[in-house]
Design an enzyme around this catalytic site. Sequence first.
Site, PDB file in Angstrom:
ATOM      1  N   LYS A   1       0.852  -1.183   0.000  1.00 48.81           N
ATOM      2  CA  LYS A   1       0.000   0.000   0.000  1.00 48.81           C
ATOM      3  C   LYS A   1       0.879   1.221   0.000  1.00 48.81           C
ATOM      4  O   LYS A   1       1.808   1.344   0.815  1.00 48.81           O
ATOM      5  CB  LYS A   1      -0.888  -0.002   1.269  1.00 48.81           C
ATOM      6  CG  LYS A   1      -1.836   1.172   1.335  1.00 48.81           C
ATOM      7  CD  LYS A   1      -3.074   0.917   0.524  1.00 48.81           C
ATOM      8  CE  LYS A   1      -3.868   2.174   0.208  1.00 48.81           C
ATOM      9  NZ  LYS A   1      -3.380   2.902  -0.991  1.00 48.81           N
TER      10      LYS A   1
ATOM     11  N   GLN B   1       7.215   3.841   3.789  1.00 49.42           N
ATOM     12  CA  GLN B   1       5.806   3.433   3.836  1.00 49.42           C
ATOM     13  C   GLN B   1       5.622   2.155   4.677  1.00 49.42           C
ATOM     14  O   GLN B   1       4.598   1.999   5.335  1.00 49.42           O
ATOM     15  CB  GLN B   1       5.305   3.209   2.403  1.00 49.42           C
ATOM     16  CG  GLN B   1       3.792   3.302   2.248  1.00 49.42           C
ATOM     17  CD  GLN B   1       3.284   4.722   2.128  1.00 49.42           C
ATOM     18  OE1 GLN B   1       3.843   5.529   1.413  1.00 49.42           O
ATOM     19  NE2 GLN B   1       2.217   5.037   2.841  1.00 49.42           N
TER      20      GLN B   1
ATOM     21  N   LYS C   1       5.525   3.366   8.339  1.00 45.05           N
ATOM     22  CA  LYS C   1       4.371   4.248   8.517  1.00 45.05           C
ATOM     23  C   LYS C   1       3.086   3.425   8.563  1.00 45.05           C
ATOM     24  O   LYS C   1       2.264   3.571   9.456  1.00 45.05           O
ATOM     25  CB  LYS C   1       4.314   5.224   7.329  1.00 45.05           C
ATOM     26  CG  LYS C   1       3.159   6.190   7.373  1.00 45.05           C
ATOM     27  CD  LYS C   1       2.893   6.882   6.040  1.00 45.05           C
ATOM     28  CE  LYS C   1       4.122   7.480   5.419  1.00 45.05           C
ATOM     29  NZ  LYS C   1       3.775   8.437   4.342  1.00 45.05           N
TER      30      LYS C   1
ATOM     31  N   LYS D   1       5.339   1.632  -3.169  1.00 46.61           N
ATOM     32  CA  LYS D   1       5.265   2.989  -3.728  1.00 46.61           C
ATOM     33  C   LYS D   1       5.523   2.895  -5.225  1.00 46.61           C
ATOM     34  O   LYS D   1       6.170   1.966  -5.699  1.00 46.61           O
ATOM     35  CB  LYS D   1       6.338   3.880  -3.094  1.00 46.61           C
ATOM     36  CG  LYS D   1       6.040   5.362  -3.158  1.00 46.61           C
ATOM     37  CD  LYS D   1       5.147   5.797  -2.019  1.00 46.61           C
ATOM     38  CE  LYS D   1       4.732   7.239  -2.114  1.00 46.61           C
ATOM     39  NZ  LYS D   1       4.115   7.714  -0.879  1.00 46.61           N
TER      40      LYS D   1
ATOM     41  N   GLY E   1      -2.593   8.258  -4.323  1.00 47.41           N
ATOM     42  CA  GLY E   1      -1.884   9.431  -4.838  1.00 47.41           C
ATOM     43  C   GLY E   1      -0.667   9.781  -3.998  1.00 47.41           C
ATOM     44  O   GLY E   1      -0.454   9.257  -2.910  1.00 47.41           O
ATOM     45  N   ASP E   2       0.148  10.649  -4.538  1.00 47.63           N
ATOM     46  CA  ASP E   2       1.262  11.290  -3.824  1.00 47.63           C
ATOM     47  C   ASP E   2       1.466  12.594  -4.607  1.00 47.63           C
ATOM     48  O   ASP E   2       0.540  13.054  -5.305  1.00 47.63           O
ATOM     49  CB  ASP E   2       2.512  10.382  -3.821  1.00 47.63           C
ATOM     50  CG  ASP E   2       3.590  10.865  -2.850  1.00 47.63           C
ATOM     51  OD1 ASP E   2       3.479  10.599  -1.656  1.00 47.63           O
ATOM     52  OD2 ASP E   2       4.552  11.537  -3.289  1.00 47.63           O
TER      53      ASP E   2
ATOM     54  N   SER F   1      -6.770   5.666   3.640  1.00 45.61           N
ATOM     55  CA  SER F   1      -6.787   4.816   2.446  1.00 45.61           C
ATOM     56  C   SER F   1      -7.201   3.400   2.816  1.00 45.61           C
ATOM     57  O   SER F   1      -7.943   2.744   2.084  1.00 45.61           O
ATOM     58  CB  SER F   1      -5.401   4.771   1.806  1.00 45.61           C
ATOM     59  OG  SER F   1      -5.230   5.839   0.905  1.00 45.61           O
TER      60      SER F   1
HETATM   61  O1  2IT Z   1       2.947   9.095   1.592  1.00 45.95           O
HETATM   62  C1  2IT Z   1       1.833   8.575   1.771  1.00 45.95           C
HETATM   63  O2  2IT Z   1       1.547   7.998   2.814  1.00 45.95           O
HETATM   64  C2  2IT Z   1       0.873   8.669   0.669  1.00 45.95           C
HETATM   65  N1  2IT Z   1       1.190   9.253  -0.348  1.00 45.95           N
HETATM   66  C3  2IT Z   1      -0.487   8.036   0.794  1.00 45.95           C
HETATM   67  C4  2IT Z   1      -0.417   6.580   0.492  1.00 45.95           C
HETATM   68  C5  2IT Z   1      -1.755   5.883   0.409  1.00 45.95           C
HETATM   69  O3  2IT Z   1      -1.738   4.718   0.000  1.00 45.95           O
HETATM   70  O4  2IT Z   1      -2.784   6.486   0.711  1.00 45.95           O
END
Ligand code: 2IT
Length: 447
Positions: free
Chosen positions: A90, A111, A114, A126, A165-166, A379
């Site tokens: 994710k 990620q 996190k 990612k 998104g990012d 998300s």
């Molecule tokens: O940096 C991040 O945590 C995001 N861009 C969101 C990643 C997500 O899967 O919602």
Amino acid sequence: MSYVDEVIAKVKEKNASEPEFLQTVEEVLTSIRPLVDANEEKYRKLALLERIVEPERQVKFRVPWVDDNGQVQVNIGYRVQFNSAIGPYKGGLRFHPSVYIGIIKFLGFEQIFKNSLTGLPIGGGKGGSDFDPNGKSDMEIMRFCQSFMTELFRHIGPDTDVPAGDIGVGGREIGYLMGQYKRIRDCYDGTLTGKGTENGGLAGRAEATGYGVVFYAREMLKHFGEELKGKTVALSGFGNVTWGTALKLNELGAKVITISGPDGYILDEDGISGEKVDYLLELRGSGKNICSPYAEKYPNAKFFKGEKPWGVKADLYIPCATQNEIRIDDAKAMVANGCKFLCEAANMPTTNEAIEYLKENGVVIGPSKAANAGGVACSCIEMSQNAGHTIFTADDVYAQLENIMVNIFKQSIAACEKYGLGDDLIAGANIAGFERVANAMLLQGIV
Ligand code: 2IT
């Protein structure tokens, strides 16, 4: 040599051309040292750290598309599926000219921890492209997204890998990506998050990252006997995260005085509130990627060309733009201005050198992996909304988000206490995030 140092040395040797990836590996592994040292023999034998720093899979693909002049353009697409120990991969997609494998690997690595901190069942991944959406027409963006998805679709799925998104990928891009995914797969399965609510998206997802950052900042200040009310806050960026952060800060009685773009920064001592916050969306939507028009629209504000807002005096600094926007000179300026709190909303906005300087000078740092985890947490709530064929209300979402952010702060503090790390919230977050992933990996055998 300690196991941590051994692995850092190997990563440096193998990934010398990826400085952003090396930076995050060094930051994470150095800070989890107390935990690794306590399990050194077991972790070394099982090559736990070597496995954690190596993506499970990475894909790189050609993305050809036709521009409005009929010229064929070629970009590169990436998806790094870093770690699926605690759930499907994710993480977002970044469309920006600076994107190369080192950026995607740094973001994917961050990620993992996190996502783990959210307490939800999501692994780390990612992706993105070196495509620059700025200045492109709507149809060019659509053709690019369709071509990107025509290749990516075979690697993703609701229980495999769920992109979002990012930077450079917002609701519009997610809509085009989803449309093409659904068309190819003939499947309405919630594989992308950050969708519009018309497409199964989550009410409140747009503001989730920013709101989460402010909930985290509130907990951090509370822990040190302070409150957000009446505080002056310097933000950078002017996109989605800056917008959500500014909205919530205003609601909780803080005063936002700066935003920034690649062209410079805006100082508005009257406070960026009300319609000025909504104006950020218009500014971002213009596709020009500059913030200077703010000072034309609100003449009391000043524009500082080519500068960043870190020299401004504020009670709290919240970088919301991109990686490494706070360097050693910025850190020195912040300390000289009496900075006490930094809360990272962008991913890895502070260099390791700047972090060291800030810590030495008593600045409390809320790390991005913890502070901006509200976006990916929502998300995951969107994934469960789609999987359950249901709809959650915005109030439901905000309540869950607030709980998750409070828990992230508590877990980080608990790890600090357990390992005697004082107020080092960076180490606390890294240890708490790492421990969950490591334990899941140990249970799954050598995979
Ligand atoms: O940096 C991040 O945590 C995001 N861009 C969101 C990643 C997500 O899967 O919602």
